[in-house]
Design an enzyme around this catalytic site. Structure first.
Site: not given
Ligand code: UD1
Length: 344
Positions: A202, A235, A155, A86, A181, A126, A82, A204, A151, A128
């Site tokens: 970073n 997602r 992978k 990231k 994942y 991932s 792991f 959500l 990043y 990604t």
């Molecule tokens: C991305 C990568 C994933 C990686 C991860 C690591 C892709 C598709 N996915 O996930 O492989 O492991 O980063 O960090 O490339 N959002 C908001 N507000 C926020 C934060 C996020 O609206 O404050 C939204 C984003 O736009 C996204 C969703 O929430 O649509 C999920 O975001 P996040 O949790 O950052 O993950 P990914 O970007 O999907």
């Protein structure tokens, strides 16, 4: 008990996997330098499994130190790798560090495994690698070198390294499984372990739980003008406990199969949820309102991605059992257990 070295075992997914390995009768051996994790995760694992796991404070890119770990542990059944940086934006800011750390740790792990004749590895990859998929849900057969960040390309490179090793004379006896994942979220239902982002999250869900706890300002929804039903990104959020179990399933699955073996599986639920749905489901699951506002799109975000899980369920025999609601409830329980200690 069969020993399994878990690099990054104090991290979010690694710590949950240690718990599931122990539950399945394996002995997890943690290797972590705590650069992006905390020792409290090791103690959290101990509270759940009823004993302190063995662990080594070691940077996986340090070959001499990794050599000492393997030498000290004696017979090792397999490795779960792991340990990696990231952060997508972090990798855009400092790509050299991402390539150095993520690829070097993979190289060192595989080299050390070869010297010690350890022949099973599960690698933390991932979704990604698919970038913006042309077809949804995205299956393992779709193009998988379309990452949109450094990043993501680390992978892609680590996956390729394992494929190349499997095809080489030195890899004749290697069994490897690459798990792609989707979006891991949630925490252990005991609330003894969970995600511990250092600084401003970073991702959500940790941002949502911190905002709900009043530790952050309102969540910014990154765009509501995508071509999705409510305009926000979609997602595939997978509960970290289900994800951890997929690792054990992968290890068990590879055991009776002939080597060399190098197989890739999507690990998701197969269902997509929008950002606005996540916010709504959080409030339904916890009774706590999350302040939010709509902001501009985040650069590099893929509008929609969710997994085709047919291969993992048919071949690996693994499916997710927990829901987004379960994950958000558990993430909130974990956030409450942290009180206000983890914020900078
Ligand atoms: C991305 C990568 C994933 C990686 C991860 C690591 C892709 C598709 N996915 O996930 O492989 O492991 O980063 O960090 O490339 N959002 C908001 N507000 C926020 C934060 C996020 O609206 O404050 C939204 C984003 O736009 C996204 C969703 O929430 O649509 C999920 O975001 P996040 O949790 O950052 O993950 P990914 O970007 O999907």
């Amino acid at each position: 008990m069969k020993k399994v070295i878990v690099t990054g075992g104090a991290g979010f997914i690694g710590s949950h996997t240690c718990v599931e390995l122990a539950a399945a009768g394996y002995e997890p051996i943690i290797v972590d330098d705590l650069r992006n994790s905390q020792e409290r995760a090791v103690h959290g694992i101990a509270r759940i499994i009823g004993r302190m796991p063995r662990w080594h404070l070691v940077d996986c890119t340090d070959e001499a130190a990794m050599e000492r770990v393997f030498a000290q542990e004696g017979h090792v059944h397999g490795v779960m790798h792991f340990a990696a940086h990231k952060s997508v934006p972090g990798s855009v800011d400092d790509p050299v560090e991402y390539y150095r750390n993520n690829i070097r740790s993979m190289v060192v792990v595989v080299r050390t495994m070869q010297r010690h004749e350890v022949r099973r590895i599960v690698f933390s990859s991932s979704c990604t690698v698919y970038g913006e998929p042309a077809v949804l849900p995205v299956s393992e057969a779709q193009p998988d070198r379309n990452a949109t960040s450094p990043y993501g390309f680390t992978k892609v490179a680590c996956e390729q390294l394992l494929r190349d090793v499997s095809a080489s004379p030195a890899g004749r006896e290697l069994r490897s499984v690459l798990l792609r994942y989707f979006n891991p979220v949630g925490a252990h239902p005991s609330a003894h372990i969970g995600e511990l982002p250092l600084g401003v999250p970073n991702n959500l869900v940790p941002f949502v739980t911190q905002a709900a706890a009043g530790l952050r300002p309102a969540v910014t929804v990154f765009g509501d003008d995508y071509g999705t039903p409510d305009g926000s990104c979609i997602r595939d959020y997978i509960h970290v406990v289900d994800l951890a179990r997929a690792h054990v399933a992968a290890l068990d699955w590879m055991e009776p199969r002939p080597a060399p073996l190098c197989e890739v599986f999507n690990i998701g639920t197969g269902v997509g949820h929008s950002v606005l749905e996540v916010l709504r489901t959080f409030t339904e699951a916890t009774g706590v309102d999350v302040p939010f506002m709509v902001g501009p799109r985040r650069k590099g975000d893929v509008p929609v991605v969710y997994a085709d899980t047919r291969k993992s369920s048919a071949v690996l025999g693994w499916t997710s059992g927990l829901t987004l609601r379960d994950a958000l409830r558990d993430a909130w329980r974990w956030q409450c257990s942290l009180k206000e200690e983890v914020v900078q």
